[in-house]
Every structure is written in structure tokens, then in C-alpha cells.
Design an enzyme around this catalytic site. Structure first.
Site, mmCIF file in Angstrom:
data_model
loop_
_atom_site.group_PDB
_atom_site.id
_atom_site.type_symbol
_atom_site.label_atom_id
_atom_site.label_comp_id
_atom_site.label_asym_id
_atom_site.label_seq_id
_atom_site.Cartn_x
_atom_site.Cartn_y
_atom_site.Cartn_z
ATOM 1 N N ASP A 1 -164.584 63.562 28.370
ATOM 2 C CA ASP A 1 -165.049 64.228 29.575
ATOM 3 C C ASP A 1 -164.534 63.505 30.818
ATOM 4 O OD1 ASP A 1 -166.862 66.263 30.756
ATOM 5 O OD2 ASP A 1 -167.915 64.494 31.524
ATOM 6 N N GLU B 1 -160.074 65.883 28.835
ATOM 7 C CA GLU B 1 -160.395 66.886 29.842
ATOM 8 C C GLU B 1 -159.933 66.283 31.165
ATOM 9 O OE1 GLU B 1 -164.050 69.060 32.171
ATOM 10 O OE2 GLU B 1 -163.977 66.923 31.786
#
Length: 553
Positions: free
Chosen positions: A209, A271
Site C-alpha cells: 500500500d 501500489e
């Protein structure tokens, strides 16, 4: 069945499950790990290679689990570690690999480290794990002008142990998500140990993330960055050179779990909302990460010239560093593509945020037709593909959620100016005639499901000729049989500018892909055989607007 060896991730199709919205086993209205386990056969039947789980860790759930209080345990709302082990074992039995989210940019404000930081004094080792700074001027102004991605300032002033206003802490997202200071070796060692904890439990990789946000520019200077027009590295909080050293270390860890005599098969996927593509490619150099999401492709409109340019550029940049490209059309942070593509398409990158009742509404029929055509293009492309739960059912965004039901912190922090991401996170419909459409044993659902989800339920589409579910199953079967993810793409001449026409040739076969993005029907090449089409299509028919076909000649 997931393939062993030969770097399986280079052409894998990976399916994202958002745990609270996939399947609820206990009737509390929130999905959980046992619910996921029970529905894993759906994924094996669909034909994907791996399942990626969004966060299920201990969390106060201010940002749906992306605010982690304990990186080594399961939040009770989702189950426990035994449930996770059962899920992983069952997935492996079905030939599915398991990818889990790791959230290294920030923790929850309830993490023991941050609680200790607030209880300590400026300059303490406890505060050094996070980014605390004195305010500007007399201390009443934030240290710089950075803004939170969820709205408002990216700084919150802490209250010192004696009750007085004190230093400020950085949170690029919600106030409950303080950013770690990755210049601190203790932070680096802790997150590396977290990786080993889950690798030891059998996970096959990690989705990272905010992978581009861990390192901030020295001195934390003010920012005037425009994320849609400028290279991401110009922003002092994004895509700083130091992130690459972190990922080289992480790659060493995952490689150490390789089975003797086989290629390393534990993967890392970033990401990273990074532009241009050349900068994104640096994350997937040979000694760094295995994959990085191609958000430029996700944001590319359904226009032939834009699609050609993005696909060509994306493939070239990945090839330059010897990495596979990844392709994605939907995820838990963006409007579902069955809805996004129902709006008029204009040149340039576009990211539509959440949609509310009072906002312009899409043409749902056009959106579904385009989404099926776009998926048929994507699944033919060389590299790896990511799917988001429910897209194989053609689920649209829930665009008419009542404001009182919204839970995304973006909605609250922007005073409703941004509707947030709840619309793409509504629980999946499994059974059209069951309470909560089969999401759980009762009628509870943490977000209300729109009535249009009923006819799209999995049990209505399974085995139904022409359904979106059967389209996905057919495309995935052909993609695997022809090994298109291992192929090479070549654009074809002689077709209109508003069409996409290319071949993908692999060691196991070749396919010609035609997509009509214009208004004029397109004749199919003589002597061709239809393998698959995004809408019912007979040989000898013309290719109408927003239809993609796979052919052999």
C-alpha cells in the site's frame, strides 16, 4: 491451477477480495475470513491464479483496515489467525496463491508505537518512529503546506503529556493514520519482520500500500505539486529515491523463501500512483519488486488513440527493465469500470471519484457494454492482470448510497465534497433470491446493496450463455490455453483510427484482437474464426460499437 516455477507472476491473473464485502459467515453484516474460505471455489472455477486480500489485521477500522494497530494478528471482526491459516490452506488446495496487503507508510493511531509516541516528549526515541515536527511561527501553524489525500491538512497537532498543545504529526491520509519515519532503522527492521511473519504462515506475496510514499524529501519542503500534470517525484512526499533501497531489501527477503531448484515465487507488487511510466518502471527493476500496478492504464479513457498510446508506452517501459506489465481496470479505490465507462469519454487521464445521488449518472447499458469490451482487450494483453471482486458479474458502482450510510473517511474530511469510495465496496451478490443477496445468512450488510445487484447475482449468471460471468470464464480459459500473458503484441495496420487491432503471439498460439471504439461497424477479416467476443457475434457479422472480438486466422 496456479503454475509452479517459471515465474508464475509474469502472466498471472490475480483477483482482489475486499474482506468486509466478499462473504459474511456469521450474520453480522461484515464479510470475514471464513466467508472468504467458503467462496474460494468460485475463484477456482473462474480461472484466476491468485487471490489478493485487502487488510484484515487488527484495526479500529477508521479506513477499512488500512489503519493497522497490530500487523501480526487478525481483527476479530474478520476472525483469527486459525481462520487465516484455514483460508490459506484451502486456497492452496484449490491451486490459488494468496497475496496479502501490507501497509508500511503509516499505522493506526491505536498502534502501541504511536500511543507510546504521544505519551513521550519531543525528541524521544518513541517519537522518532513517526514524523513529528514543531509548528511554524509560534508553533500554531502546521510545519508545511502538505494536504491529506482525504482532505484538509496533512498535519495534526498533538497534545503533550502535560496537556499543553505540542508538536504536529504527519498523516498523508486520515488523522488516525500517522506516517512512519522510514529514516529510522527501527521502522525498517519492524516491517521486515512483519513480512517474515506472514511468509512463514505461507503467503505467496504482498501488495504494498502507498509504495511510493514511504520516504519524504529532506527538510519536508512545501509542495505545489499537480498530480495529474507533473512527474510524481516533484512532490516531496511521493516517489523519492530512497524507496528503492527499501524494496531491494524486501526483495532479498522474499527471494530467501524460494524453493530449492526453482525460481523465487513469493512476490511483491507496488501500489504506486507514479507518473511517468519510466518512473514507475524503476519499481520493477530486477532487484526490486516483481510487479507494480499500471494506474495509467486504469485512468486511460475508452478512446482508441489513448488506449494505443498507453498500451504501447506501458509495454515498452516494462520491457526496458525486464519486467512484466500489469493491467487493471477496477479496484477498491476507484469507481468501478462498468460505471466509469458509462460517462462520455474525453482525451487524457481521468480518475472519477465517488458518485452520489445528486451527481450526473452514467448510462448503465453503455457502461456495461464498454466494460465487457475493455476487459476483453485487457485479458489479451501480455503480462499480468488484476481483477476486482464482482467485476466478473458486471457490477456497477452503487451511485445512490444515502449519505448517512457512507463510511469512507474521505466523505467526512471533505464535508461531503468527495463522495468517497464506498460505492465500489458494496457487498457482493451471490444469490438473487436470498437475504442480502446471499452475502450472509441474514439480511444485514455493512453498506446497503442496490436493487440492481439482485439480477446480477452469481447464481443467476453461472451457466447463463452471454452473461458477464461466463464471458470472464471463457476469456480466462483462452488466455491460459494460449498463454497470452507470455506473448508479444504487434499492432495491425489497415484498420480505422477508432479501432484497436493487434495480435498477441505466444509459444502456444496466436490471437487477433479487434475492438471497435467508433460508430461505424467494422468488417471482420475474411477467413477468421471467432474465439470469443464481448457481445454475441456470429461469423460474417460486423463488429458494432463497443465490442471486442478474439479471432484466429
Amino acid at each position: 491451477m496456479a503454475r509452479s516455477g517459471e515465474q508464475w507472476w509474469r502472466d498471472a491473473v490475480i483477483y482482489q477480495v475486499y474482506p468486509r464485502s466478499w462473504a459474511d459467515s456469521d450474520g453480522d453484516g461484515i464479510g470475514d475470513l471464513p466467508g472468504i474460505t467458503a467462496r474460494l471455489p468460485h475463484l477456482a472455477d473462474l480461472g484466476v491464479d491468485a487471490v489478493w486480500l485487502s487488510p484484515f489485521y487488527t484495526s479500529p477500522q477508521h479506513d477499512a483496515g488500512y489503519d493497522v494497530a497490530d500487523y501480526r494478528d487478525v481483527d476479530p471482526v474478520f476472525g483469527d489467525l486459525a481462520d487465516f491459516d484455514t483460508l490459506t490452506s484451502r486456497a492452496h488446495e484449490l491451486g490459488l496463491r494468496v497475496i496479502v496487503d501490507i501497509v508500511p507508510n503509516h499505522s493506526s493511531h491505536e498502534h502501541p508505537w504511536f500511543r507510546a509516541a504521544l505519551a513521550s516528549t519531543p525528541g524521544s526515541p518513541e517519537r522518532a518512529r513517526y514524523i513529528f515536527r514543531d509548528g511554524r511561527g509560534d508553533g500554531t501553524l502546521p510545519p508545511n503546506n502538505w494536504q491529506s489525500l482525504f482532505g484538509g491538512p496533512a498535519w495534526t497537532r498533538a497534545t503533550e503529556p502535560d496537556g499543553s498543545p505540542g508538536q504536529w504529526y504527519l498523516h498523508l491520509f486520515d488523522t488516525t493514520q500517522p506516517d512512519f519515519d522510514w529514516t529510522n532503522p527501527e521502522v525498517r527492521a519492524e516491517l521486515e519482520d512483519v513480512l517474515r511473519f506472514w511468509l512463514d504462515r505461507g503467503v505467496d506475496g504482498f501488495r504494498i500500500d502507498v509504495a511510493h510514499g514511504l520516504v519524504k524529501a529532506d527538510g519536508l519542503p512545501d509542495s505545489e505539486f499537480d498530480q495529474y500534470t507533473e512527474p510524481t517525484a516533484l512532490a516531496p512526499m511521493w516517489d523519492q529515491p530512497g524507496v528503492h533501497d527499501i524494496y531491494r531489501s524486501w526483495r532479498t527477503i522474499t527471494d530467501s523463501y524460494a524453493v530449492e531448484g526453482q525460481d523465487a515465487d513469493r512476490i511483491l507488487c507496488a501500489e504506486a500512483w507514479v507518473l511517468p511510466a519510466e518512473a514507475l518502471a524503476r519499481y520493477v527493476r530486477k532487484d526490486e519488486l516483481h510487479q507494480s500496478f499500471n494506474f495509467e492504464y486504469l485512468m486511460t479513457p475508452w478512446l482508441a488513440a489513448d488506449q494505443r498510446a498507453t498500451i504501447t508506452h506501458s509495454l515498452a517501459q516494462a520491457e526496458a527493465v525486464g519486467a512484466p506489465q500489469t493491467w487493471v481496470l477496477s479496484n477498491h479505490d476507484v469507481v468501478r469500470h462498468a460505471t466509469r465507462l458509462g460517462f462520455p469519454q474525453t482525451p487524457g487521464l481521468e480518475r472519477i471519484d465517488g458518485i452520489g445521488t445528486d451527481d450526473p449518472q452514467p448510462d448503465t447499458a453503455v457502461g456495461l457494454r464498454r466494460s465487457r469490451a475493455a476487459t476483453a482487450v485487457m485479458l489479451a494483453l501480455p503480462g499480468s492482470a488484476y481483477l476486482f471482486q464482482g467485476e466478473e458479474l458486471g457490477l456497477p458502482e452503487a451511485t445512490r448510497l444515502p449519505d448517512e450510510a457512507r463510511q469512507d473517511p474521505t466523505f467526512a474530511r471533505t464535508q461531503g465534497a468527495s463522495k468517497g469510495r464506498d460505492g465500489c465496496r458494496v457487498p457482493v451478490p451471490w444469490e438473487a433470491d436470498a437475504p442480502s443477496y446471499g452475502f450472509g445468512p441474514g439480511d444485514r450488510s455493512w453498506l446497503p446493496q442496490p436493487a440492481e445487484y439482485g439480477p446480477l447475482a452469481a447464481d443467476r449468471q453461472r451457466g447463463a450463455e452471454g452473461s458477464t460471468l461466463e464471458l470472464y470464464r471463457g476469456l480466462l480459459r483462452l488466455r491460459r490455453e494460449l498463454r497470452l500473458g507470455r506473448g508479444r503484441l504487434a499492432w495491425l495496420d489497415g484498420f480505422p483510427d477508432d479501432a484497436l487491432a493487434f495480435t498477441v503471439t505466444s509459444p502456444d498460439g496466436s490471437v487477433t484482437v479487434l475492438a471497435n471504439l467508433g460508430e461505424t461497424p467494422l468488417a471482420l477479416p475474411e477467413g477468421s474464426t471467432i474465439l470469443a467476443a464481448s457481445e454475441p457475434l456470429e461469423l460474417g457479422a460486423t463488429l458494432t460499437t463497443d465490442v471486442t472480438v478474439w479471432l484466429t486466422t
